[in-house]
Design a protein around this motif. Structure first.
Motif, PDB file in Angstrom:
ATOM      1  N   LEU A 130      34.993  39.154  56.789  1.00 35.91           N
ATOM      2  CA  LEU A 130      36.460  39.621  56.413  1.00 35.91           C
ATOM      3  C   LEU A 130      36.601  40.085  55.117  1.00 35.91           C
ATOM      4  O   LEU A 130      36.506  39.472  54.090  1.00 35.91           O
ATOM      5  CB  LEU A 130      37.703  38.998  56.926  1.00 35.91           C
ATOM      6  N   VAL A 131      36.481  41.608  54.682  1.00 40.85           N
ATOM      7  CA  VAL A 131      36.365  42.014  53.474  1.00 40.85           C
ATOM      8  C   VAL A 131      37.737  43.226  53.118  1.00 40.85           C
ATOM      9  O   VAL A 131      38.380  43.465  53.869  1.00 40.85           O
ATOM     10  CB  VAL A 131      35.267  42.843  53.063  1.00 40.85           C
ATOM     11  N   TYR A 132      38.492  42.569  52.087  1.00 45.12           N
ATOM     12  CA  TYR A 132      39.806  43.252  51.602  1.00 45.12           C
ATOM     13  C   TYR A 132      39.393  43.633  50.129  1.00 45.12           C
ATOM     14  O   TYR A 132      38.924  43.170  49.406  1.00 45.12           O
ATOM     15  CB  TYR A 132      40.858  42.559  51.874  1.00 45.12           C
ATOM     16  N   ASP A 133      40.304  44.855  49.782  1.00 44.10           N
ATOM     17  CA  ASP A 133      40.187  45.225  48.393  1.00 44.10           C
ATOM     18  C   ASP A 133      41.172  44.435  47.474  1.00 44.10           C
ATOM     19  O   ASP A 133      42.405  44.731  47.877  1.00 44.10           O
ATOM     20  CB  ASP A 133      40.503  46.762  48.294  1.00 44.10           C
ATOM     21  N   ASP A 182      36.083  43.205  40.108  1.00 43.82           N
ATOM     22  CA  ASP A 182      36.150  43.582  38.593  1.00 43.82           C
ATOM     23  C   ASP A 182      37.325  44.342  38.254  1.00 43.82           C
ATOM     24  O   ASP A 182      37.882  44.588  37.239  1.00 43.82           O
ATOM     25  CB  ASP A 182      34.872  44.423  38.233  1.00 43.82           C
ATOM     26  N   LEU A 183      38.173  44.601  39.337  1.00 42.43           N
ATOM     27  CA  LEU A 183      39.398  45.374  39.303  1.00 42.43           C
ATOM     28  C   LEU A 183      40.509  44.146  39.010  1.00 42.43           C
ATOM     29  O   LEU A 183      40.485  43.260  39.386  1.00 42.43           O
ATOM     30  CB  LEU A 183      39.775  46.405  40.206  1.00 42.43           C
ATOM     31  N   ALA A 184      41.666  44.867  38.742  1.00 46.34           N
ATOM     32  CA  ALA A 184      42.978  44.092  38.655  1.00 46.34           C
ATOM     33  C   ALA A 184      43.392  43.600  39.923  1.00 46.34           C
ATOM     34  O   ALA A 184      43.281  44.420  40.954  1.00 46.34           O
ATOM     35  CB  ALA A 184      44.275  44.647  37.814  1.00 46.34           C
ATOM     36  N   GLU A 185      43.631  42.319  40.220  1.00 42.75           N
ATOM     37  CA  GLU A 185      44.243  41.817  41.469  1.00 42.75           C
ATOM     38  C   GLU A 185      45.573  41.983  41.599  1.00 42.75           C
ATOM     39  O   GLU A 185      46.335  41.735  40.672  1.00 42.75           O
ATOM     40  CB  GLU A 185      43.598  40.234  41.825  1.00 42.75           C
ATOM     41  N   VAL A 186      46.093  42.584  42.774  1.00 46.42           N
ATOM     42  CA  VAL A 186      47.327  43.093  42.896  1.00 46.42           C
ATOM     43  C   VAL A 186      47.884  42.112  44.042  1.00 46.42           C
ATOM     44  O   VAL A 186      47.041  41.584  44.776  1.00 46.42           O
ATOM     45  CB  VAL A 186      47.672  44.738  43.340  1.00 46.42           C
ATOM     46  N   GLU A 187      49.240  42.050  44.521  1.00 43.17           N
ATOM     47  CA  GLU A 187      49.779  41.038  45.243  1.00 43.17           C
ATOM     48  C   GLU A 187      49.528  41.677  46.604  1.00 43.17           C
ATOM     49  O   GLU A 187      50.140  43.150  46.759  1.00 43.17           O
ATOM     50  CB  GLU A 187      51.466  40.781  45.038  1.00 43.17           C
ATOM     51  N   CYS A 203      30.171  44.701  43.128  1.00 42.29           N
ATOM     52  CA  CYS A 203      28.853  45.338  42.994  1.00 42.29           C
ATOM     53  C   CYS A 203      28.639  46.477  41.835  1.00 42.29           C
ATOM     54  O   CYS A 203      28.011  47.028  41.675  1.00 42.29           O
ATOM     55  CB  CYS A 203      28.563  46.122  44.490  1.00 42.29           C
ATOM     56  N   ASN A 204      30.044  46.237  41.239  1.00 44.47           N
ATOM     57  CA  ASN A 204      30.066  46.986  39.781  1.00 44.47           C
ATOM     58  C   ASN A 204      29.484  46.312  38.711  1.00 44.47           C
ATOM     59  O   ASN A 204      30.168  45.711  37.859  1.00 44.47           O
ATOM     60  CB  ASN A 204      31.317  47.523  39.691  1.00 44.47           C
ATOM     61  N   THR A 205      28.179  46.014  38.795  1.00 44.84           N
ATOM     62  CA  THR A 205      27.397  45.383  37.855  1.00 44.84           C
ATOM     63  C   THR A 205      26.232  46.092  37.096  1.00 44.84           C
ATOM     64  O   THR A 205      25.909  47.038  37.883  1.00 44.84           O
ATOM     65  CB  THR A 205      27.160  43.980  38.260  1.00 44.84           C
ATOM     66  N   THR A 206      25.664  45.638  35.980  1.00 39.37           N
ATOM     67  CA  THR A 206      24.608  46.407  35.554  1.00 39.37           C
ATOM     68  C   THR A 206      23.489  45.736  36.120  1.00 39.37           C
ATOM     69  O   THR A 206      22.529  46.584  36.095  1.00 39.37           O
ATOM     70  CB  THR A 206      24.703  45.992  34.084  1.00 39.37           C
ATOM     71  N   GLU A 207      23.363  44.511  36.536  1.00 34.73           N
ATOM     72  CA  GLU A 207      22.259  43.911  37.129  1.00 34.73           C
ATOM     73  C   GLU A 207      22.283  44.101  38.768  1.00 34.73           C
ATOM     74  O   GLU A 207      23.523  44.491  39.052  1.00 34.73           O
ATOM     75  CB  GLU A 207      22.059  42.294  36.886  1.00 34.73           C
ATOM     76  N   ALA A 208      21.423  43.611  39.410  1.00 30.26           N
ATOM     77  CA  ALA A 208      21.303  43.368  40.954  1.00 30.26           C
ATOM     78  C   ALA A 208      22.456  42.527  41.402  1.00 30.26           C
ATOM     79  O   ALA A 208      22.724  41.498  40.629  1.00 30.26           O
ATOM     80  CB  ALA A 208      20.149  43.002  41.569  1.00 30.26           C
TER      81      ALA A 208
END
Length: 617
Positions: A498-501, A531-536, A560-565
């Protein structure tokens, strides 16, 4: 009974006018056949010979009638021809100035066999010279060259004559061959080209001695004698340009040999080859060949076995010409040239691993085959049929390449599995990061994913992970956000993700729908875009409290916002949960699990606050 008449082929116009005939050796042919040696003295005409049925290949009594213009009239010749079932017109291969008697073909509609004698006197075949005559006269069924002196092809001459009379070229032969043009039909050429491609194991464009021998064993259940092999290559070299290359048989030479078989009345030989490679009388691959019966009970899955992977590896090596462990678009096209259509679309590049050029790697190639077998085993069997798996590996059918796993409930009861492929359904609201999660499994970060075209999007991703030093395939399936649209196959899986933003306050609400919570399927919650700010989250419970209530692992941060794999840790965990669902549940039922989780969360929070104060000051 079968009546066979031998007549000489007229020589040049000069000889015709003077009443002289070039000695072609037709009487020597008859005497060499009977005595099994070349006669020292040859009469003008051999006496009529009757061969008993049990001594002939076709089991038919045969009368051989010789003709000599020095002793007989034309009227007598026509009388004999009128009683004949087949006529052998003999010429000498070392005399290029011959013409054919048109009257024979006009008034006597029986099969005609051209026999080129005295092959021992020349180094090259007369086929190029005789072919225009064969094209002109449709009644000429076969041309065969021989040597009465060396006893070469003598029995074959009379055998072909018998076959031409007993088995005239019927409807089945016309499916292969155009008698007016004296060449194979396009559908036959297409089928034989596929057979050649499959038999060319190293993909160098020729069939070497080993490949020809294997081809002969496959089709006729017997190896090819070394001398026969040399004779075949000599025939091709003598009669056809570009039929051989590097001492191997080219496609042109391969087609020529099958054309020659038909011209010699041996069209059943060609049919034997075609049937062995799966073709029916309409030159189409049979349903029995492409779609063999395989039973998959409910609760079972389908996987390729070791033998199938070995075969697919050999196919990959065969077409990876530059040896870069990846298939370029040209190499993929070459690999699937034996298919009637291109089976892989552009979405495959976003389904499996590719190199930096976007070419399918060796691992990606095997993964795609694994995916097809898991999702649609009949399609996989069809593909293996086009590639000739059951033929090259001498199996009864493509079904021998597939393993049907035992029912899943038995795995749960025994707490062990022998399966190698596990399915994970990935669910989440639109924009939650599901696609990024799938593509990260292929080692692609956000920047690389941005360069992907929308029309190449795939809802499936498959690659390998290692659990307990065992290589396993993990199949990720991005499920549509419309729960009401889900069918039973869509919901069947080994583990749920289960994926959430974390940056979208309404994203977790979708995951909180208790769709999989009460099932025995392991479930993992992923906090994407970490990598983004976590919100309630605008839900009655926080993601952490929700997981605690339903005895799930705490939300796992992912980006997945990384410079490497991207890291592969989450995918390994998902595979482990799919393999050992009882272990995951036992761990979560342990009363100390959440105490440890809460303690660790408190420690990390305290450390984070301390680091924050140090940095602030």
């Amino acid at each position: 009974a079968l009546s066979l008449t031998l007549s000489p082929l007229r020589a040049s116009d000069l000889s015709w006018r003077s009443g002289l005939f070039f000695v072609v050796g037709k009487t020597s042919l008859v005497m060499s056949l009977v005595r099994e040696e070349f006669p020292n003295e040859v009469p003008l005409r051999a006496k009529e010979i009757t061969i008993p049925a049990h001594m002939t290949p076709e089991r038919v009594r045969t009368h051989i009638v010789d003709y000599s213009e020095a002793e007989q009239t034309k009227e007598q010749l026509y009388q004999e021809i009128s009683k004949a079932n087949v006529i052998c017109i003999v010429y000498s291969v070392n005399n290029k100035n011959f013409i054919i008697s048109v009257s024979i073909t006009l008034y006597f509609r029986v099969p005609l066999i051209l026999v080129g004698n005295k092959l021992d006197l020349v180094e090259h075949s007369s086929m190029e010279t005789i072919r225009p005559i064969m094209n002109r006269y449709q009644d000429i069924k076969i041309c065969i060259e021989c040597s009465a002196k060396n006893l070469e092809n003598i029995s074959e001459v009379f055998s072909c004559a018998q076959k031409a009379a007993v088995h005239p070229m019927g409807e089945k032969a016309f499916l292969l061959f155009c008698p007016e043009e004296k060449k194979l039909k396009p559908s036959c050429i297409k089928a034989l080209a596929r057979i050649f491609k499959i038999s060319d194991l190293n993909n160098d464009g020729v069939l070497n001695d080993d490949e020809l021998n294997l081809f002969h064993i496959i089709c006729f259940n017997t190896p090819l004698a070394p001398q026969v092999l040399e004779d075949v290559k000599d025939t091709v070299m003598r009669d056809l340009n570009n039929g051989l290359r590097y001492d191997g048989l080219t496609l042109r030479g391969f087609l020529f040999l099958h054309t020659l078989s038909i011209l010699q009345g041996l069209h059943e030989t060609v049919w034997t080859v075609l049937r062995r490679f799966g073709y029916n009388d309409n030159l189409e691959l049979t349903s029995e060949y492409l779609f063999p019966l395989i039973k998959v009970p409910p609760g079972c899955t389908t996987e390729l076995n070791h033998s199938a992977y070995l075969f697919l590896e050999s196919v990959f090596d065969k077409h990876d010409k530059d040896r870069d462990c990846a298939l370029s678009p040209e190499e993929v096209k070459d690999l699937f040239s034996v298919f009637p259509y291109m089976p892989w679309g552009p979405d495959v590049n976003n389904t499996v691993c590719t190199n930096y050029k976007g070419w399918i790697t060796y691992q990606g190639y095997l993964s795609q085959w694994t995916l097809t077998t898991y999702l649609d085993v009949q399609r996989s069997l069809e593909y293996l049929g086009y590639l000739g798996y059951s033929i090259i590996y001498e199996q009864d059918s493509q079904a021998a390449a597939v393993t049907v796993t035992r029912k899943k409930h038995i795995d749960l009861q025994t707490k062990r599995t022998q399966r190698s492929v596990f399915r994970c359904n990935v669910l989440g609201a639109r924009g939650s990061g599901k696609s990024g999660f799938l593509q990260a499994f292929l080692g692609r970060n956000l920047q690389r994913r941005i360069r992907s075209r929308e029309d190449q999007k795939s809802n499936y991703v498959i690659s390998t992970t290692y659990v307990d030093e065992q290589e396993k395939y993990l199949l990720l399936h991005e499920v549509t956000p419309d729960f009401d649209m889900l069918s039973e196959p869509d919901l069947t899986c080994d583990v749920v993700c289960l994926v959430y933003d974390v940056n979208d306050p309404r994203s977790f609400e979708y995951c909180a729908k208790e769709y999989f919570i009460d099932s025995r399927t392991p479930c993992l919650v992923v906090a994407a875009k970490s990598d983004l700010a976590e919100v309630e989250q605008q839900y009655s419970q926080s993601p952490l409290d929700f997981c605690r209530k339903h005895k799930l692992h705490p939300p796992q941060p992912f980006t997945c916002n990384t410079t490497e794999a991207p890291s592969m840790d989450l995918y390994t965990r998902l595979t482990h949960m799919a393999m050992y669902p009882h272990m995951a549940q036992a761990d979560l039922n342990n009363s100390t699990f959440w105490l440890r989780a809460g303690f660790c969360a408190g420690v990390f929070a305290a450390l984070g606050f301390a680091v924050y104060r140090v940095l602030k000051h």
